[in-house]
Design a protein around this motif. Structure first.
Motif, PDB file in Angstrom:
ATOM      1  N   TYR A 110      62.565 -16.623  79.247  1.00 48.63           N
ATOM      2  CA  TYR A 110      63.462 -16.811  78.098  1.00 48.63           C
ATOM      3  C   TYR A 110      62.937 -17.976  77.269  1.00 48.63           C
ATOM      4  O   TYR A 110      62.701 -19.058  77.813  1.00 48.63           O
ATOM      5  CB  TYR A 110      64.892 -17.085  78.576  1.00 48.63           C
ATOM      6  CG  TYR A 110      65.448 -15.940  79.389  1.00 48.63           C
ATOM      7  CD1 TYR A 110      65.938 -14.800  78.766  1.00 48.63           C
ATOM      8  CD2 TYR A 110      65.432 -15.985  80.786  1.00 48.63           C
ATOM      9  CE1 TYR A 110      66.419 -13.729  79.508  1.00 48.63           C
ATOM     10  CE2 TYR A 110      65.909 -14.919  81.539  1.00 48.63           C
ATOM     11  CZ  TYR A 110      66.399 -13.798  80.890  1.00 48.63           C
ATOM     12  OH  TYR A 110      66.868 -12.736  81.629  1.00 48.63           O
ATOM     13  N   ARG A 111      62.764 -17.735  75.976  1.00 44.78           N
ATOM     14  CA  ARG A 111      62.137 -18.746  75.120  1.00 44.78           C
ATOM     15  C   ARG A 111      62.943 -18.948  73.840  1.00 44.78           C
ATOM     16  O   ARG A 111      63.499 -17.998  73.299  1.00 44.78           O
ATOM     17  CB  ARG A 111      60.732 -18.301  74.712  1.00 44.78           C
ATOM     18  CG  ARG A 111      59.869 -17.889  75.884  1.00 44.78           C
ATOM     19  CD  ARG A 111      58.506 -17.457  75.407  1.00 44.78           C
ATOM     20  NE  ARG A 111      57.781 -16.789  76.494  1.00 44.78           N
ATOM     21  CZ  ARG A 111      56.544 -16.360  76.416  1.00 44.78           C
ATOM     22  NH1 ARG A 111      55.860 -16.525  75.304  1.00 44.78           N
ATOM     23  NH2 ARG A 111      55.973 -15.756  77.446  1.00 44.78           N
ATOM     24  N   ILE A 112      62.933 -20.176  73.390  1.00 46.77           N
ATOM     25  CA  ILE A 112      63.520 -20.471  72.073  1.00 46.77           C
ATOM     26  C   ILE A 112      62.668 -19.785  71.012  1.00 46.77           C
ATOM     27  O   ILE A 112      61.435 -19.861  71.057  1.00 46.77           O
ATOM     28  CB  ILE A 112      63.520 -21.999  71.834  1.00 46.77           C
ATOM     29  CG1 ILE A 112      64.686 -22.642  72.548  1.00 46.77           C
ATOM     30  CG2 ILE A 112      63.576 -22.340  70.348  1.00 46.77           C
ATOM     31  CD1 ILE A 112      66.042 -22.429  71.839  1.00 46.77           C
ATOM     32  N   GLY A 113      63.315 -19.109  70.095  1.00 48.65           N
ATOM     33  CA  GLY A 113      62.555 -18.471  69.024  1.00 48.65           C
ATOM     34  C   GLY A 113      63.479 -17.778  68.048  1.00 48.65           C
ATOM     35  O   GLY A 113      64.663 -17.565  68.325  1.00 48.65           O
ATOM     36  N   ARG A 114      62.921 -17.451  66.907  1.00 46.53           N
ATOM     37  CA  ARG A 114      63.675 -16.755  65.863  1.00 46.53           C
ATOM     38  C   ARG A 114      62.950 -15.466  65.524  1.00 46.53           C
ATOM     39  O   ARG A 114      61.716 -15.400  65.552  1.00 46.53           O
ATOM     40  CB  ARG A 114      63.779 -17.606  64.594  1.00 46.53           C
ATOM     41  CG  ARG A 114      64.403 -18.971  64.795  1.00 46.53           C
ATOM     42  CD  ARG A 114      64.671 -19.644  63.463  1.00 46.53           C
ATOM     43  NE  ARG A 114      65.833 -19.060  62.831  1.00 46.53           N
ATOM     44  CZ  ARG A 114      67.091 -19.416  63.121  1.00 46.53           C
ATOM     45  NH1 ARG A 114      67.322 -20.360  64.012  1.00 46.53           N
ATOM     46  NH2 ARG A 114      68.107 -18.837  62.529  1.00 46.53           N
ATOM     47  N   ALA A 115      63.733 -14.472  65.155  1.00 45.52           N
ATOM     48  CA  ALA A 115      63.165 -13.172  64.820  1.00 45.52           C
ATOM     49  C   ALA A 115      62.193 -13.275  63.656  1.00 45.52           C
ATOM     50  O   ALA A 115      61.226 -12.514  63.575  1.00 45.52           O
ATOM     51  CB  ALA A 115      64.296 -12.207  64.463  1.00 45.52           C
ATOM     52  N   GLU A 116      62.445 -14.233  62.765  1.00 44.99           N
ATOM     53  CA  GLU A 116      61.637 -14.321  61.548  1.00 44.99           C
ATOM     54  C   GLU A 116      60.238 -14.858  61.811  1.00 44.99           C
ATOM     55  O   GLU A 116      59.367 -14.777  60.932  1.00 44.99           O
ATOM     56  CB  GLU A 116      62.327 -15.236  60.531  1.00 44.99           C
ATOM     57  CG  GLU A 116      63.658 -14.712  60.001  1.00 44.99           C
ATOM     58  CD  GLU A 116      64.866 -15.196  60.796  1.00 44.99           C
ATOM     59  OE1 GLU A 116      64.710 -15.492  62.008  1.00 44.99           O
ATOM     60  OE2 GLU A 116      65.965 -15.266  60.217  1.00 44.99           O
TER      61      GLU A 116
END
Ligand SMILES: C[S@@+](CC[C@H](N)C(=O)[O-])C[C@H]1O[C@@H](n2cnc3c(N)ncnc32)[C@H](O)[C@@H]1O
Length: 265
Positions: A110-116
């Protein structure tokens, strides 16, 4: 007010209620604890009794080895994909939800991230999942391009979303009519906008976009629609099933990557 009306109004407000309560949480980080409680282990009604089954039917027997869950939240669908034998990565911008995902699945990725801005090389995954996250994503144009980019050729993008009819609901959607019955009203359908919605201690911004906005972006990203459904409730209590049958609430789409994205001219 009739008992039927009162009951319908209360139930109708659950999925999407405009909140004027200034003390209500603001955004995903502040809503995370209420969201985790609301999901429990099984997911809320819409997931457990409407969407999970048709989503998993699109996956079983398909030989996906790797999947990216974009906006994985507290990781419930990643865990379900793993049970189906798929190696998963879940990304989400909300640390509070990722913490719960890691607690529930310590070996999970599980990682911090944004779809963009997906931090993966091109053509990384067999399957990309967006499970009720299109409504949360601000720059949907970038996000769709990114989801297509990280798919391998002939890979699958599986999307569950609120329908654009539901997100166009005026003041929460359900309005009393002259005969005393509630009917679902939509307004300003073609106008893209974000609105605060709240339910059960959760308060987040959701995007309304007309369906053509999503379809145009997906088609433009080199994806081909291979499956479309408006899933009906398949379990759960009769009252909730009735409410979810009255209004077009969810849609499910599967897209195949048939061409690499072309740079825009
Ligand atoms: C309605 S929840 C769905 C969570 C999970 N997919 C599920 O079905 O339980 C929406 C999720 O989208 C995440 N989110 C919000 N903005 C996002 C973005 N720009 N990119 C990716 N995820 C985002 C939120 O943090 C939240 O976890």
């Amino acid at each position: 007010m009739s008992a039927e009306y009162a009951n319908a109004r209360r139930r109708a407000m659950e999925p999407c209620e405009r909140s004027e309560d200034a003390s209500a949480p603001l955004g995903w980080a502040e809503s995370a604890a209420a969201w985790i409680t609301d999901m429990g282990e099984e997911g809320d009604y819409g997931r457990a009794c409407v969407l999970d089954r048709p989503m998993l039917e699109r996956i079983h027997g398909r030989r996906f080895a790797t999947a990216l869950d974009v906006g994985c939240g507290e990781g419930r669908f990643c865990r379900m994909l793993q049970v189906a034998g798929i190696s998963t990565v879940g990304i989400d911008p909300t640390e509070e939800l990722l913490g719960q995902a890691r607690r529930r699945d310590p070996k999970g990725d599980y990682r911090i991230g944004r779809a963009e801005a997906l931090e993966f090389p091109d053509r990384s995954f067999d399957l990309v999942v967006s499970y009720l996250t299109f409504i949360d994503i601000g720059d949907i144009e970038r996000a769709v391009a990114e989801m297509a980019r990280v798919l391998r050729p002939r890979g699958t993008l599986l999307i569950a979303n609120l329908t654009s009819f539901a997100t166009a609901g005026a003041d929460g959607g359900w309005q009393p009519h002259a005969d005393g019955r509630l009917r679902f009203c939509i307004d300003h359908y073609l106008d893209e906008r974000a609105e605060w919605v709240s339910w059960r201690g959760i308060r987040v911004k959701n995007w309304h976009r007309p369906l053509c906005r999503y379809m145009t972006l997906l088609l433009g990203a080199g994806l081909t629609l291979t499956h479309f459904d408006e899933p009906a409730p398949n379990s759960g209590d009769a009252d909730s099933a009735d409410r979810y049958r009255r209004v077009p609430w969810f849609l499910l789409m599967e897209w195949e990557k048939t061409a690499d994205q072309q740079p825009r001219v």
